[in-house]
Design a protein around this motif. Structure first.
Motif, short mmCIF file in Angstrom:
data_model
loop_
_atom_site.label_atom_id
_atom_site.label_comp_id
_atom_site.label_asym_id
_atom_site.label_seq_id
_atom_site.Cartn_x
_atom_site.Cartn_y
_atom_site.Cartn_z
N TRP A 61 1.96 9.43 -0.80
CA TRP A 61 3.25 9.35 -0.12
C TRP A 61 3.36 8.05 0.68
O TRP A 61 2.33 7.44 1.04
CB TRP A 61 3.49 10.56 0.77
CG TRP A 61 2.57 10.71 1.98
CD1 TRP A 61 1.50 9.90 2.31
CD2 TRP A 61 2.63 11.72 2.98
NE1 TRP A 61 0.89 10.37 3.45
CE2 TRP A 61 1.58 11.47 3.89
CE3 TRP A 61 3.46 12.80 3.21
CZ2 TRP A 61 1.35 12.28 5.01
CZ3 TRP A 61 3.24 13.60 4.32
CH2 TRP A 61 2.19 13.34 5.19
N ALA A 62 4.59 7.64 0.95
CA ALA A 62 4.84 6.57 1.92
C ALA A 62 4.99 7.20 3.29
O ALA A 62 4.55 6.67 4.32
CB ALA A 62 6.11 5.81 1.55
N LEU A 113 -5.34 -0.68 0.46
CA LEU A 113 -6.73 -0.38 0.14
C LEU A 113 -6.84 0.44 -1.16
O LEU A 113 -7.69 0.17 -2.01
CB LEU A 113 -7.40 0.37 1.29
CG LEU A 113 -8.87 0.74 1.11
CD1 LEU A 113 -9.73 -0.52 1.09
CD2 LEU A 113 -9.34 1.68 2.21
N LEU A 114 -5.93 1.42 -1.28
CA LEU A 114 -5.94 2.23 -2.51
C LEU A 114 -5.75 1.34 -3.74
O LEU A 114 -6.42 1.51 -4.76
CB LEU A 114 -4.82 3.26 -2.48
CG LEU A 114 -5.01 4.55 -1.71
CD1 LEU A 114 -3.85 5.50 -2.00
CD2 LEU A 114 -6.31 5.21 -2.11
N LYS A 156 11.45 7.27 6.05
CA LYS A 156 10.80 6.36 7.01
C LYS A 156 10.25 5.10 6.33
O LYS A 156 9.95 4.12 7.00
CB LYS A 156 9.62 7.06 7.69
CG LYS A 156 10.02 8.00 8.81
CD LYS A 156 8.75 8.72 9.28
CE LYS A 156 9.04 9.73 10.36
NZ LYS A 156 9.03 9.18 11.70
N GLY A 157 10.03 5.15 5.05
CA GLY A 157 9.40 4.01 4.38
C GLY A 157 7.89 4.04 4.57
O GLY A 157 7.31 5.04 5.03
N ILE A 158 7.25 2.92 4.23
CA ILE A 158 5.79 2.87 4.23
C ILE A 158 5.25 2.88 5.66
O ILE A 158 5.49 1.96 6.43
CB ILE A 158 5.31 1.63 3.46
CG1 ILE A 158 5.66 1.80 1.97
CG2 ILE A 158 3.82 1.39 3.65
CD1 ILE A 158 5.42 0.58 1.12
N THR A 159 4.53 3.96 6.01
CA THR A 159 4.05 4.11 7.38
C THR A 159 2.59 3.68 7.53
O THR A 159 2.12 3.50 8.64
CB THR A 159 4.18 5.58 7.85
OG1 THR A 159 3.55 6.41 6.89
CG2 THR A 159 5.64 5.97 8.01
N ASN A 160 1.87 3.56 6.43
CA ASN A 160 0.46 3.15 6.51
C ASN A 160 0.17 2.13 5.41
O ASN A 160 -0.51 2.42 4.41
CB ASN A 160 -0.48 4.36 6.40
CG ASN A 160 -1.89 4.03 6.82
OD1 ASN A 160 -2.26 2.86 6.95
ND2 ASN A 160 -2.70 5.06 7.03
N ALA A 185 10.73 -2.04 -2.70
CA ALA A 185 10.27 -3.40 -3.01
C ALA A 185 8.89 -3.64 -2.38
O ALA A 185 7.99 -4.21 -3.01
CB ALA A 185 11.28 -4.42 -2.51
N GLN A 186 8.71 -3.18 -1.14
CA GLN A 186 7.41 -3.37 -0.46
C GLN A 186 6.29 -2.68 -1.24
O GLN A 186 5.19 -3.23 -1.38
CB GLN A 186 7.46 -2.78 0.95
CG GLN A 186 8.20 -3.65 1.96
CD GLN A 186 8.57 -2.88 3.23
OE1 GLN A 186 8.09 -1.77 3.44
NE2 GLN A 186 9.44 -3.45 4.03
N ALA A 187 6.56 -1.47 -1.73
CA ALA A 187 5.53 -0.75 -2.50
C ALA A 187 5.14 -1.55 -3.74
O ALA A 187 3.96 -1.70 -4.06
CB ALA A 187 6.05 0.63 -2.89
#
Ligand SMILES: CC(=O)[C@@H](O)[C@H](O)COP(=O)(O)O
Length: 260
Positions: free
Chosen positions: A152-153, A170-171, A160-164, A193-195
């Motif tokens: 999950w983001a 790292l993954l 919320k978008g990417i929280t970590n 886009a960030q993902a």
């Protein structure tokens, strides 16, 4: 192209089929997204309150690959049984596996998830597990035989978008041969886009499109964002740095001084 269990797709945007204002808007939004894979819950809430064949006719018309899911399942047994029903109904060994820890957060039960994934893989399923961004959990899923992992983001429906970001990065670094999909919690095209900029192979989303004021236009915006993020990743993004570096290097005597 992106590969899911040895099947190739050009679209990197997987989309859900719930919560749309009407079945027609759902269909138009999926087309605008350019999605080739849609996820459908056996326990789904029907789009626009319609039930029965109308929903399935619309899905069939779209000519997409259906990824059934076990949304709402809270135990290993429930998820495994739902997956088996989905295999019968949809004639596919693909399953988006969700084992939910509790109704308030919809957080994955990662212990149950690994157990359910192992059970289903032994039974011939190709599992798309919805998990957290925890590296240990992702590695257990891969050891169990998952070739796709879907962290999950942020919580489902939170937007919320990417929280970590660091954990997702790292993954990607530690699982270079696994198809990685950010699933859940994306609220804006920039999040998708960030993902993809992180090297994620695809994103899966639902609420941000279905609940937009104009779901069809929003679906198109997510499509563009996913393409942009992936192109940027392929092009090789520069690393952020702490200090300035002139983008116009200044060397020698100014031109105006030399000619005066
Ligand atoms: C449709 C589906 O499978 C959701 O459970 C998925 O996780 C999407 O989450 P969002 O609704 O937050 O995009």
């Amino acid at each position: 192209m992106v590969s899911f269990y040895d099947r190739e797709f050009s679209s990197r945007l997987l989309i859900g089929t719930a919560l749309y204002p009407s079945p027609k808007i759902m269909q138009d939004a999926i087309r605008a997204a350019g999605s080739q894979i849609v996820t459908v819950s056996l326990r789904r809430e029907t789009a626009g309150g319609k039930t029965g064949d109308a929903f399935w006719s619309l899905i069939r018309e779209l000519d997409v690959t259906v990824l059934p899911n076990t949304a709402g399942c809270k135990t290993v047994r429930e998820a495994v049984t739902t997956a088996k029903l989905a295999r019968e109904l949809f004639g596919t060994s693909w399953i988006k596996l969700e084992v939910i820890a509790d109704n308030d957060t919809l957080q994955p039960d990662v212990v149950g998830l690994v157990e359910a994934a192992a059970t289903l893989i032994k039974d011939g399923f190709e599992v798309f597990p919805y998990c957290t961004e925890d590296i240990g959990v992702a590695m257990r899923l891969v050891e169990a035989g998952c070739k796709v992992v879907m962290p999950w983001a942020a919580p489902i429906g939170s937007a919320k978008g990417i929280t970590n970001r660091d954990a997702l990065k790292l993954l990607r670094e530690r699982l270079p041969d696994i198809t990685l999909v950010v699933d859940a919690g994306l609220g804006a095209p920039s999040h998708a886009a960030q993902a993809c900029e992180l090297g994620y192979d695809a994103v899966l989303l639902n609420t941000a499109v279905a609940k937009a004021a104009d779901p069809v236009v929003m679906a198109g915006a997510f499509r563009l964002a996913v393409e942009a993020g992936h192109s940027a990743y392929e092009a090789g993004l520069m690393e952020a740095r702490d200090f300035a570096s002139p983008s116009t290097p200044v060397v020698g005597t100014p031109f105006w001084h030399a000619v005066s």
